[in-house]
Design an enzyme around this catalytic site. Structure first.
Site, PDB file in Angstrom:
ATOM      1  N   THR A  48      74.511  32.534  20.773  1.00  0.00           N
ATOM      2  CA  THR A  48      74.196  33.754  20.029  1.00  0.00           C
ATOM      3  C   THR A  48      75.034  34.931  20.512  1.00  0.00           C
ATOM      4  O   THR A  48      75.653  35.641  19.714  1.00  0.00           O
ATOM      5  CB  THR A  48      72.703  34.101  20.181  1.00  0.00           C
ATOM      6  OG1 THR A  48      71.919  32.975  19.813  1.00  0.00           O
ATOM      7  CG2 THR A  48      72.335  35.285  19.318  1.00  0.00           C
ATOM      8  N   TYR A 111      67.153  29.608   9.276  1.00  0.00           N
ATOM      9  CA  TYR A 111      67.048  29.814   7.834  1.00  0.00           C
ATOM     10  C   TYR A 111      66.300  28.675   7.138  1.00  0.00           C
ATOM     11  O   TYR A 111      65.451  28.911   6.295  1.00  0.00           O
ATOM     12  CB  TYR A 111      68.425  30.013   7.176  1.00  0.00           C
ATOM     13  CG  TYR A 111      68.310  30.430   5.714  1.00  0.00           C
ATOM     14  CD1 TYR A 111      67.995  31.740   5.395  1.00  0.00           C
ATOM     15  CD2 TYR A 111      68.472  29.511   4.691  1.00  0.00           C
ATOM     16  CE1 TYR A 111      67.850  32.126   4.069  1.00  0.00           C
ATOM     17  CE2 TYR A 111      68.330  29.883   3.376  1.00  0.00           C
ATOM     18  CZ  TYR A 111      68.020  31.193   3.063  1.00  0.00           C
ATOM     19  OH  TYR A 111      67.864  31.570   1.749  1.00  0.00           O
ATOM     20  N   TYR A 137      66.963  25.235  22.334  1.00  0.00           N
ATOM     21  CA  TYR A 137      66.954  26.704  22.346  1.00  0.00           C
ATOM     22  C   TYR A 137      65.970  27.212  21.308  1.00  0.00           C
ATOM     23  O   TYR A 137      66.200  27.069  20.112  1.00  0.00           O
ATOM     24  CB  TYR A 137      68.374  27.206  22.083  1.00  0.00           C
ATOM     25  CG  TYR A 137      68.567  28.697  22.026  1.00  0.00           C
ATOM     26  CD1 TYR A 137      67.607  29.599  22.487  1.00  0.00           C
ATOM     27  CD2 TYR A 137      69.751  29.219  21.515  1.00  0.00           C
ATOM     28  CE1 TYR A 137      67.811  30.954  22.432  1.00  0.00           C
ATOM     29  CE2 TYR A 137      69.974  30.582  21.457  1.00  0.00           C
ATOM     30  CZ  TYR A 137      68.995  31.452  21.911  1.00  0.00           C
ATOM     31  OH  TYR A 137      69.208  32.808  21.848  1.00  0.00           O
ATOM     32  N   ARG A 142      65.035  34.905  15.574  1.00  0.00           N
ATOM     33  CA  ARG A 142      66.301  34.782  14.872  1.00  0.00           C
ATOM     34  C   ARG A 142      66.343  33.570  13.952  1.00  0.00           C
ATOM     35  O   ARG A 142      67.150  33.526  13.031  1.00  0.00           O
ATOM     36  CB  ARG A 142      67.464  34.702  15.881  1.00  0.00           C
ATOM     37  CG  ARG A 142      67.590  35.937  16.743  1.00  0.00           C
ATOM     38  CD  ARG A 142      68.836  35.939  17.604  1.00  0.00           C
ATOM     39  NE  ARG A 142      69.988  36.385  16.846  1.00  0.00           N
ATOM     40  CZ  ARG A 142      70.835  37.349  17.236  1.00  0.00           C
ATOM     41  NH1 ARG A 142      70.618  37.991  18.373  1.00  0.00           N
ATOM     42  NH2 ARG A 142      71.865  37.680  16.494  1.00  0.00           N
ATOM     43  N   LYS A 165      65.721  26.489  26.634  1.00  0.00           N
ATOM     44  CA  LYS A 165      65.907  27.936  26.744  1.00  0.00           C
ATOM     45  C   LYS A 165      64.823  28.557  25.876  1.00  0.00           C
ATOM     46  O   LYS A 165      64.831  28.414  24.659  1.00  0.00           O
ATOM     47  CB  LYS A 165      67.288  28.376  26.271  1.00  0.00           C
ATOM     48  CG  LYS A 165      67.474  29.892  26.299  1.00  0.00           C
ATOM     49  CD  LYS A 165      68.820  30.329  25.750  1.00  0.00           C
ATOM     50  CE  LYS A 165      68.918  31.861  25.753  1.00  0.00           C
ATOM     51  NZ  LYS A 165      70.199  32.351  25.168  1.00  0.00           N
ATOM     52  N   ILE A 207      68.951  31.993  31.118  1.00  0.00           N
ATOM     53  CA  ILE A 207      70.220  32.047  30.392  1.00  0.00           C
ATOM     54  C   ILE A 207      70.276  33.461  29.851  1.00  0.00           C
ATOM     55  O   ILE A 207      69.540  33.819  28.937  1.00  0.00           O
ATOM     56  CB  ILE A 207      70.297  30.985  29.285  1.00  0.00           C
ATOM     57  CG1 ILE A 207      70.266  29.589  29.926  1.00  0.00           C
ATOM     58  CG2 ILE A 207      71.571  31.158  28.456  1.00  0.00           C
ATOM     59  CD1 ILE A 207      70.279  28.434  28.934  1.00  0.00           C
TER      60      ILE A 207
END
Length: 295
Positions: A48, A111, A137, A142, A165, A207
């Protein structure tokens, strides 16, 4: 089969410096060198913070190749290979494996908003195709989808899925995930303001984004905690909270690129739809950086 442990401590989710020609490899190389010299435990490339969604496949591959070559096995290089297209994630994962990445980081498909069954199927397909450890992750702010603790529990049985993560921000859910997965998966904080809380629950590190500008301090938070100096670790975490909040006052990686540019390390250049940091957020960020002697 015993799972491979990837790292303990602080890893930097590194930016991808840009110039008018594309990726600024000279700046990227210097950033990698500085991160290693500052005691960071690993570097995550093309995630990201690295603006992976706007890199072409060719750029993505070249950045991964460059970082692996530059690090020269001094620390692990973790390749961001996730996608909302599982087939594309498999392709990028296989490429990262072939060029020598130490592990891959795969974001939850964004999405699409898959079901938990879909998440299990997608992550299993990626891990089946990988020859290196896979870090899952979770960043629902997001992606639009949260990976539930019981889903992590199912995925923990895969021999190549080794870590998570966790950037959901939900400490209660993260605690439940750590309870469910036990010692089958390492858990890393994906939020810079929650490093010590997640370490206290059994996490193995972070991270990090803020470590792009303060790698030694990010490493120190983890090092002190694991050495038993929990009070010192927490004190440093709290001291840095105002800076961390400023670094997330607009969408990542807008602020961290502004900070690195103010330090003279990169150009303040992003790829659309990301645009440079706006006021009053920029002034607030610079004030926090000045207070810590960064500028």
């Amino acid at each position: 089969m015993e799972k491979k442990h990837i790292f303990t401590g602080a890893a930097t989710a590194i930016v991808t410096p840009m110039n008018d020609s594309g990726v600024d490899y000279e700046a990227l190389g210097k950033l990698i060198d500085w991160q290693i010299a500052s005691g960071i435990s690993a570097i995550v490339v093309c995630a990201t913070t690295g603006e992976a969604p706007t890199l072409t496949d060719n750029e993505h591959c070249k950045v991964l190749e460059f970082a692996i070559r530059r690090a020269d096995r001094k620390i692990p290089i973790i390749a961001g290979t996730g996608s909302n297209d599982t087939g594309h994630a498999i392709m990028m994962t296989q490429y990262a494996c072939a060029i020598g990445a130490s592990a891959v980081l795969c974001v939850t498909p964004y999405y699409n908003r898959p079901t938990q069954t879909g998440l299990i199927a997608s992550y299993t397909a990626i891990a089946d195709a990988s020859s290196v450890p896979v870090i899952l992750y979770n960043v629902p702010s997001r992606t639009g989808t949260n990976v539930e603790p019981q889903t992590f529990g199912v995925l923990a049985d895969h021999p190549r899925i080794c870590a998570i993560k966790e950037a959901s921000g939900n400490i209660s859910k993260i605690a439940e995930t750590i309870r469910v997965v036990g010692d089958r998966l390492d858990v890393y904080s994906g939020n810079d303001d929650q490093i010590v809380p997640i370490l206290s629950l059994g996490g193995k590190g972070v991270i990090s984004t803020f470590s792009n500008i303060m790698p030694a301090e990010a490493a120190a938070i983890c090092r002190m905690f694991f050495a038993g100096d929990v009070k010192g670790s927490a004190a440093l975490q709290l001291k840095l909270l105002p800076l961390i909040h400023a670094l997330f006052s607009q969408t990542n990686p807008i602020p961290i690129k502004a900070a690195l540019a103010r330090m003279g390390l990169i150009r303040d250049q992003l790829r659309l739809p990301m645009t440079p940091m706006e006021e009053p957020f920029r002034s607030r960020l610079y004030d926090e950086m000045a207070a810590l002697g960064l500028i």
